[in-house]
Design a protein around this motif. Structure first.
Motif, PDB file in Angstrom:
ATOM      1  N   MET A   1       8.378  25.993  16.372  1.00  0.00           N
ATOM      2  CA  MET A   1       9.689  25.432  16.178  1.00  0.00           C
ATOM      3  C   MET A   1       9.549  24.063  15.523  1.00  0.00           C
ATOM      4  N   ALA A   2      10.383  23.764  14.547  1.00  0.00           N
ATOM      5  CA  ALA A   2      10.340  22.479  13.854  1.00  0.00           C
ATOM      6  C   ALA A   2      11.008  21.397  14.706  1.00  0.00           C
ATOM      7  N   THR A   3      10.454  20.201  14.632  1.00  0.00           N
ATOM      8  CA  THR A   3      11.002  19.052  15.351  1.00  0.00           C
ATOM      9  C   THR A   3      11.761  18.163  14.374  1.00  0.00           C
ATOM     10  N   TYR A   4      12.914  17.684  14.830  1.00  0.00           N
ATOM     11  CA  TYR A   4      13.735  16.795  14.010  1.00  0.00           C
ATOM     12  C   TYR A   4      14.121  15.570  14.823  1.00  0.00           C
ATOM     13  N   VAL A   5      14.261  14.458  14.120  1.00  0.00           N
ATOM     14  CA  VAL A   5      14.789  13.225  14.686  1.00  0.00           C
ATOM     15  C   VAL A   5      16.128  13.007  13.999  1.00  0.00           C
ATOM     16  N   ILE A   6      17.192  12.939  14.785  1.00  0.00           N
ATOM     17  CA  ILE A   6      18.512  12.658  14.220  1.00  0.00           C
ATOM     18  C   ILE A   6      18.855  11.215  14.566  1.00  0.00           C
ATOM     19  N   LEU A   7      18.856  10.361  13.546  1.00  0.00           N
ATOM     20  CA  LEU A   7      19.181   8.954  13.730  1.00  0.00           C
ATOM     21  C   LEU A   7      20.683   8.788  13.557  1.00  0.00           C
ATOM     22  N   SER A   8      21.320   8.080  14.470  1.00  0.00           N
ATOM     23  CA  SER A   8      22.772   7.914  14.429  1.00  0.00           C
ATOM     24  C   SER A   8      23.163   6.450  14.548  1.00  0.00           C
ATOM     25  N   ARG A   9      24.193   6.133  13.827  1.00  0.00           N
ATOM     26  CA  ARG A   9      24.786   4.800  13.915  1.00  0.00           C
ATOM     27  C   ARG A   9      26.244   4.986  14.303  1.00  0.00           C
ATOM     28  N   LEU A  10      26.592   4.540  15.492  1.00  0.00           N
ATOM     29  CA  LEU A  10      27.945   4.724  16.017  1.00  0.00           C
ATOM     30  C   LEU A  10      28.921   3.770  15.354  1.00  0.00           C
ATOM     31  N   SER A  11      30.109   4.278  15.106  1.00  0.00           N
ATOM     32  CA  SER A  11      31.176   3.457  14.555  1.00  0.00           C
ATOM     33  C   SER A  11      31.760   2.601  15.665  1.00  0.00           C
ATOM     34  N   PRO A  12      32.250   1.419  15.340  1.00  0.00           N
ATOM     35  CA  PRO A  12      32.932   0.611  16.352  1.00  0.00           C
ATOM     36  C   PRO A  12      34.145   1.340  16.945  1.00  0.00           C
ATOM     37  N   ASP A  13      34.669   2.341  16.225  1.00  0.00           N
ATOM     38  CA  ASP A  13      35.814   3.115  16.707  1.00  0.00           C
ATOM     39  C   ASP A  13      35.414   4.215  17.686  1.00  0.00           C
ATOM     40  N   ALA A  14      34.127   4.426  17.895  1.00  0.00           N
ATOM     41  CA  ALA A  14      33.657   5.541  18.726  1.00  0.00           C
ATOM     42  C   ALA A  14      34.100   5.388  20.181  1.00  0.00           C
ATOM     43  N   PHE A  15      34.182   4.167  20.657  1.00  0.00           N
ATOM     44  CA  PHE A  15      34.609   3.917  22.036  1.00  0.00           C
ATOM     45  C   PHE A  15      35.101   2.487  22.146  1.00  0.00           C
ATOM     46  N   LYS A  16      35.993   2.270  23.094  1.00  0.00           N
ATOM     47  CA  LYS A  16      36.574   0.937  23.278  1.00  0.00           C
ATOM     48  C   LYS A  16      35.759   0.095  24.265  1.00  0.00           C
ATOM     49  N   ASP A  17      35.238   0.750  25.284  1.00  0.00           N
ATOM     50  CA  ASP A  17      34.472   0.080  26.329  1.00  0.00           C
ATOM     51  C   ASP A  17      33.087   0.730  26.363  1.00  0.00           C
ATOM     52  N   PRO A  18      31.998  -0.035  26.453  1.00  0.00           N
ATOM     53  CA  PRO A  18      30.667   0.562  26.502  1.00  0.00           C
ATOM     54  C   PRO A  18      30.511   1.640  27.583  1.00  0.00           C
ATOM     55  N   LYS A  19      31.281   1.548  28.661  1.00  0.00           N
ATOM     56  CA  LYS A  19      31.215   2.570  29.715  1.00  0.00           C
ATOM     57  C   LYS A  19      31.691   3.929  29.201  1.00  0.00           C
ATOM     58  N   ASP A  20      32.525   3.934  28.147  1.00  0.00           N
ATOM     59  CA  ASP A  20      33.002   5.189  27.559  1.00  0.00           C
ATOM     60  C   ASP A  20      31.862   5.992  26.938  1.00  0.00           C
ATOM     61  N   LEU A  21      30.771   5.315  26.604  1.00  0.00           N
ATOM     62  CA  LEU A  21      29.614   5.989  26.022  1.00  0.00           C
ATOM     63  C   LEU A  21      29.010   6.991  27.008  1.00  0.00           C
ATOM     64  N   LYS A  22      29.170   6.730  28.301  1.00  0.00           N
ATOM     65  CA  LYS A  22      28.670   7.661  29.327  1.00  0.00           C
ATOM     66  C   LYS A  22      29.295   9.034  29.173  1.00  0.00           C
ATOM     67  N   GLN A  23      30.558   9.109  28.775  1.00  0.00           N
ATOM     68  CA  GLN A  23      31.227  10.390  28.601  1.00  0.00           C
ATOM     69  C   GLN A  23      30.974  10.987  27.216  1.00  0.00           C
ATOM     70  N   LEU A  24      30.755  10.139  26.235  1.00  0.00           N
ATOM     71  CA  LEU A  24      30.539  10.621  24.880  1.00  0.00           C
ATOM     72  C   LEU A  24      29.276  11.475  24.779  1.00  0.00           C
ATOM     73  N   ALA A  25      28.194  11.019  25.381  1.00  0.00           N
ATOM     74  CA  ALA A  25      26.923  11.744  25.297  1.00  0.00           C
ATOM     75  C   ALA A  25      27.012  13.163  25.866  1.00  0.00           C
ATOM     76  N   PRO A  26      27.553  13.376  27.078  1.00  0.00           N
ATOM     77  CA  PRO A  26      27.657  14.742  27.585  1.00  0.00           C
ATOM     78  C   PRO A  26      28.609  15.608  26.764  1.00  0.00           C
ATOM     79  N   THR A  27      29.659  15.008  26.229  1.00  0.00           N
ATOM     80  CA  THR A  27      30.609  15.759  25.396  1.00  0.00           C
ATOM     81  C   THR A  27      29.909  16.301  24.155  1.00  0.00           C
TER      82      THR A  27
END
Length: 95
Positions: A1-27
Motif C-alpha cells: 500500500m502506498a503511503t501519503y502525507v496530506i499537508l493542510s493549512r486551515l482557513s481562519p474561517d474553519a472555526f471560531k474558537d480553537p476548541k471547535d477544532l476538537k469536533q472538526l477532526a472527527p467529522t
C-alpha cells in the motif's frame, strides 16, 4: 500500500474558537471513512510552519486519496498538498 502525507493549512474561517477544532477532526475522519474506504488513516500531526496539519494515510486507490484531500479542503476550509512518501528504510534498501 502506498503511503501519503496530506499537508493542510486551515482557513481562519474553519472555526471560531480553537476548541471547535476538537469536533472538526472527527467529522472529517468519519466522512473520509464513509466515502473513501480504500484510504487508511495512520496518524495526524499538528505542525508549526507553513502547514497546520500533516495527516499520514495509506491507499492503493489514487482517486479515493484525491477524494480524501477534497473532503479535508471542504470540511476544514483548508488548502491541501498530498505528497507520496516512501519509508526511509525502504528507500535505502533500494540503493
Amino acid at each position: 500500500m502506498a503511503t501519503y502525507v496530506i499537508l493542510s493549512r486551515l482557513s481562519p474561517d474553519a472555526f471560531k474558537d480553537p476548541k471547535d477544532l476538537k469536533q472538526l477532526a472527527p467529522t472529517v475522519s468519519e466522512k473520509i471513512k464513509d466515502e473513501c474506504p480504500a484510504v487508511t488513516w495512520k496518524d495526524s500531526y499538528l505542525t508549526l510552519g507553513r502547514f497546520d496539519v500533516a495527516d499520514i494515510v495509506e491507499s492503493d486507490d489514487l482517486k479515493q486519496l484525491e477524494r480524501a484531500a477534497l473532503i479535508i479542503r471542504a470540511c476544514g476550509h483548508a488548502t491541501t498538498e498530498p505528497l507520496q512518501g516512501t519509508a526511509w528504510k525502504e528507500f535505502i534498501a533500494t540503493l
